[in-house]
Design an enzyme around this catalytic site. Structure first.
Site, mmCIF file in Angstrom:
data_model
loop_
_atom_site.group_PDB
_atom_site.id
_atom_site.type_symbol
_atom_site.label_atom_id
_atom_site.label_comp_id
_atom_site.label_asym_id
_atom_site.label_seq_id
_atom_site.Cartn_x
_atom_site.Cartn_y
_atom_site.Cartn_z
ATOM 1 N N SER A 269 64.632 -35.073 19.227
ATOM 2 C CA SER A 269 65.364 -35.377 17.993
ATOM 3 C C SER A 269 66.740 -35.904 18.362
ATOM 4 O O SER A 269 67.207 -35.667 19.479
ATOM 5 C CB SER A 269 65.525 -34.083 17.186
ATOM 6 O OG SER A 269 66.434 -34.273 16.137
ATOM 7 N N TYR A 282 67.828 -25.087 16.113
ATOM 8 C CA TYR A 282 67.030 -26.311 16.283
ATOM 9 C C TYR A 282 67.637 -27.173 17.386
ATOM 10 O O TYR A 282 66.956 -27.555 18.339
ATOM 11 C CB TYR A 282 67.018 -27.066 14.940
ATOM 12 C CG TYR A 282 66.190 -28.323 14.924
ATOM 13 C CD1 TYR A 282 64.792 -28.277 14.909
ATOM 14 C CD2 TYR A 282 66.799 -29.573 14.893
ATOM 15 C CE1 TYR A 282 64.037 -29.448 14.869
ATOM 16 C CE2 TYR A 282 66.048 -30.749 14.854
ATOM 17 C CZ TYR A 282 64.665 -30.674 14.841
ATOM 18 O OH TYR A 282 63.920 -31.832 14.806
HETATM 19 N N1 NAD Z 1 61.465 -35.031 10.205
HETATM 20 C C1 NAD Z 1 62.530 -35.489 10.849
HETATM 21 O O1 NAD Z 1 63.488 -35.993 10.241
HETATM 22 C C2 NAD Z 1 62.571 -35.414 12.347
HETATM 23 C C3 NAD Z 1 63.599 -36.088 13.008
HETATM 24 C C4 NAD Z 1 63.651 -36.042 14.389
HETATM 25 C C5 NAD Z 1 62.702 -35.330 15.087
HETATM 26 N N2 NAD Z 1 61.706 -34.660 14.434
HETATM 27 C C6 NAD Z 1 60.733 -33.918 15.233
HETATM 28 O O2 NAD Z 1 59.477 -34.477 15.016
HETATM 29 C C7 NAD Z 1 58.471 -33.480 15.170
HETATM 30 C C8 NAD Z 1 57.580 -33.480 13.930
HETATM 31 O O3 NAD Z 1 58.395 -33.222 12.815
HETATM 32 P P1 NAD Z 1 57.922 -33.495 11.311
HETATM 33 O O4 NAD Z 1 59.143 -33.699 10.502
HETATM 34 O O5 NAD Z 1 56.878 -34.519 11.308
HETATM 35 O O6 NAD Z 1 57.345 -32.059 10.935
HETATM 36 P P2 NAD Z 1 56.317 -31.613 9.784
HETATM 37 O O7 NAD Z 1 56.803 -30.285 9.331
HETATM 38 O O8 NAD Z 1 56.116 -32.693 8.788
HETATM 39 O O9 NAD Z 1 54.965 -31.423 10.633
HETATM 40 C C9 NAD Z 1 54.915 -30.520 11.686
HETATM 41 C C10 NAD Z 1 53.470 -30.216 12.020
HETATM 42 O O10 NAD Z 1 53.472 -29.267 13.094
HETATM 43 C C11 NAD Z 1 52.561 -28.217 12.803
HETATM 44 N N3 NAD Z 1 53.013 -27.006 13.496
HETATM 45 C C12 NAD Z 1 54.158 -26.317 13.295
HETATM 46 N N4 NAD Z 1 54.204 -25.275 14.126
HETATM 47 C C13 NAD Z 1 53.080 -25.283 14.877
HETATM 48 C C14 NAD Z 1 52.555 -24.460 15.899
HETATM 49 N N5 NAD Z 1 53.199 -23.372 16.332
HETATM 50 N N6 NAD Z 1 51.376 -24.794 16.465
HETATM 51 C C15 NAD Z 1 50.699 -25.874 16.033
HETATM 52 N N7 NAD Z 1 51.121 -26.679 15.052
HETATM 53 C C16 NAD Z 1 52.309 -26.380 14.471
HETATM 54 C C17 NAD Z 1 52.586 -28.099 11.283
HETATM 55 O O11 NAD Z 1 51.414 -27.460 10.794
HETATM 56 C C18 NAD Z 1 52.702 -29.567 10.871
HETATM 57 O O12 NAD Z 1 51.425 -30.156 10.753
HETATM 58 C C19 NAD Z 1 59.205 -32.162 15.388
HETATM 59 O O13 NAD Z 1 59.244 -31.853 16.754
HETATM 60 C C20 NAD Z 1 60.602 -32.463 14.874
HETATM 61 O O14 NAD Z 1 61.566 -31.666 15.496
HETATM 62 C C21 NAD Z 1 61.628 -34.690 13.064
#
Ligand code: NAD
Length: 394
Positions: A269, A282
């Site tokens: 991130s 985080y």
């Molecule tokens: N959304 C943002 O703005 C953003 C920005 C930068 C980075 N990220 C990173 O991108 C990645 C995905 O984020 P997102 O926003 O798509 O999240 P999201 O919440 O939309 O999806 C996350 C997925 O991970 C699964 N999950 C969570 N914990 C789990 C576990 N212990 N075991 C197996 N599955 C698990 C959930 O069921 C879900 O399907 C993360 O690592 C997040 O830190 C997100």
């Protein structure tokens, strides 16, 4: 024993029996299957015009010795016939099918034949795991990997959404396949099992995207030790577990095919590059992830395993921000976090204005970075920002 076989023998066999293009392999799930029965099946329904060929390996049950025996027998077989066998029968273990794509494996192992076309694309027939692929970035990445021809394991703890995602991808008439595997990335046994199931089903592992992540923001006063542990276990320890078990299979592959590269990619991130106010649990886990990436990269490059992080900016279109009930835009509007904001659009505009590119990060932006990392053979240990210019490296 079976676990060792699946994680050592199958990846070795897949590499040893591959021609110019790397094959996929699968261990037959039908425990009752006997060699005689198989021969009979092949006689009645020969998969390949003429006769399907079976190499029998039966000297020992030690995986290292089986591989050594296999190496000798495969090269003798090739010398005599100028082609490789379609199946390898391993005594006390079972039958392994080898094919150019996963749809063909389905057919060879007695599943109902479905129409398929040859997978094309920049990742044709690669084997990939995406954790957290039931929704958000993970789902989008899995879909794009699949459309570039990769076999994709949708690994998530959400069975309903993850299963739907795999079904959606498998509705395509292509030679590559998707598989849902339930996993909790913070649990070692569960992650090890996810890698074994992948290897058993496709014959190895070429790419893992450690994407599953959770966010519970809070100040020092608000953050409970339980919430801190929960986030650290998923975001930080989860990445270590993925790298540990995935690299074991990838190392076997590089042993038997010297110039074969594989990739471990962490979705980090922009909060892994710069502190995040009242969001330290985080940001701390994400900063730590970059430390893991750099260290794993040094350890694994001798095995042609590249390890990199991608640091996306805010994914405003994803559920984390845009969910109409729980999304951060609604939460920030209700909490009055953005001075003067009266609507969700006002909150969104405030955050978009902080990005030189004027918009949030999208899956396509992240996917382009994934392709760059995979295709680049001369880079490892990097944290690649995809932030529309919001974060610039020093
Ligand atoms: N959304 C943002 O703005 C953003 C920005 C930068 C980075 N990220 C990173 O991108 C990645 C995905 O984020 P997102 O926003 O798509 O999240 P999201 O919440 O939309 O999806 C996350 C997925 O991970 C699964 N999950 C969570 N914990 C789990 C576990 N212990 N075991 C197996 N599955 C698990 C959930 O069921 C879900 O399907 C993360 O690592 C997040 O830190 C997100």
């Amino acid at each position: 024993m079976l676990n060792t076989v699946v994680k050592q023998l199958l990846p070795a066999l897949r590499m040893l029996a591959s021609r110019e293009n790397v094959l996929v392999a699968r261990l037959d799930e039908r425990e009752s299957l006997q060699k005689a029965q198989l021969e009979e099946e092949l006689r009645i329904h020969p998969f390949i015009e003429g006769e399907a060929t079976i190499l029998v390996v039966d000297e020992t049950v030690d995986p290292d010795e089986i591989v050594a025996d296999l190496e000798v027998k495969l090269s003798m077989w090739k010398e005599e016939r100028s082609y490789y066998p379609d199946y390898v029968w391993i005594k006390d273990i079972g039958l392994v099918a080898l094919a150019p794509n996963a749809a063909q494996l389905d057919e060879m192992l007695g599943k109902e034949a479905s129409d398929y076309s040859i997978s094309l694309g920049r990742l044709a027939n690669k084997i990939a795991i995406v954790t957290g692929a039931a929704m958000g970035f993970g789902a989008g990445i899995a879909e794009m990997l699949f459309h570039e021809g990769a076999n994709v394991v949708i690994a998530d703890w959400n069975e309903t959404e993850g299963g739907k995602m795999a079904d959606l991808l498998n509705a395509n008439v292509t030679g590559n396949r998707a598989l849902f595997v339930k996993v909790d990335v913070s649990d070692a046994v569960s992650v090890e099992d996810m890698v074994s199931v992948t290897s058993r089903h496709f014959g190895g592992l070429d790419l893992i995207i450690s994407n599953a992540g959770v966010l519970r923001a809070g100040s020092l006063e608000e953050m409970t030790p339980e919430n801190f542990d929960f986030m650290t276990n998923v975001n930080y320890k989860g990445y270590f577990l993925c790298a540990k078990y995935a690299s074991a299979v990838m190392k076997v592959q590089s042993k038997y095919r010297k110039e074969f590269f594989s990739d471990i990619i962490q979705i980090n991130s922009k909060s892994g590059l710069k502190g995040s106010n009242k969001n330290f649990a985080y940001a701390g886990g994400k900063f730590g992830g970059i430390g893991l990436t750099q260290s794993f990269a040094m350890e694994l490059m001798p095995y042609k395993i590249k390890v990199n992080s991608i640091c996306p900016g805010n994914f405003f279109e994803g559920p984390l921000w845009s969910d109409p009930e729980k999304g951060l835009f609604v939460q920030y509007l209700k909490a009055g976090k953005v001075a003067g904001a009266k609507t969700i659009e006002d909150v969104k505009a405030f955050y978009e204005a902080q990005v030189p590119a004027g918009r949030g990060c999208r899956v396509t932006d992240v996917f382009r970075a994934i392709l760059y990392i995979i295709e680049q053979e001369y880079e490892t240990g990097q944290a690649v920002p995809v932030t529309g210019g919001q974060n610039m490296l020093n």
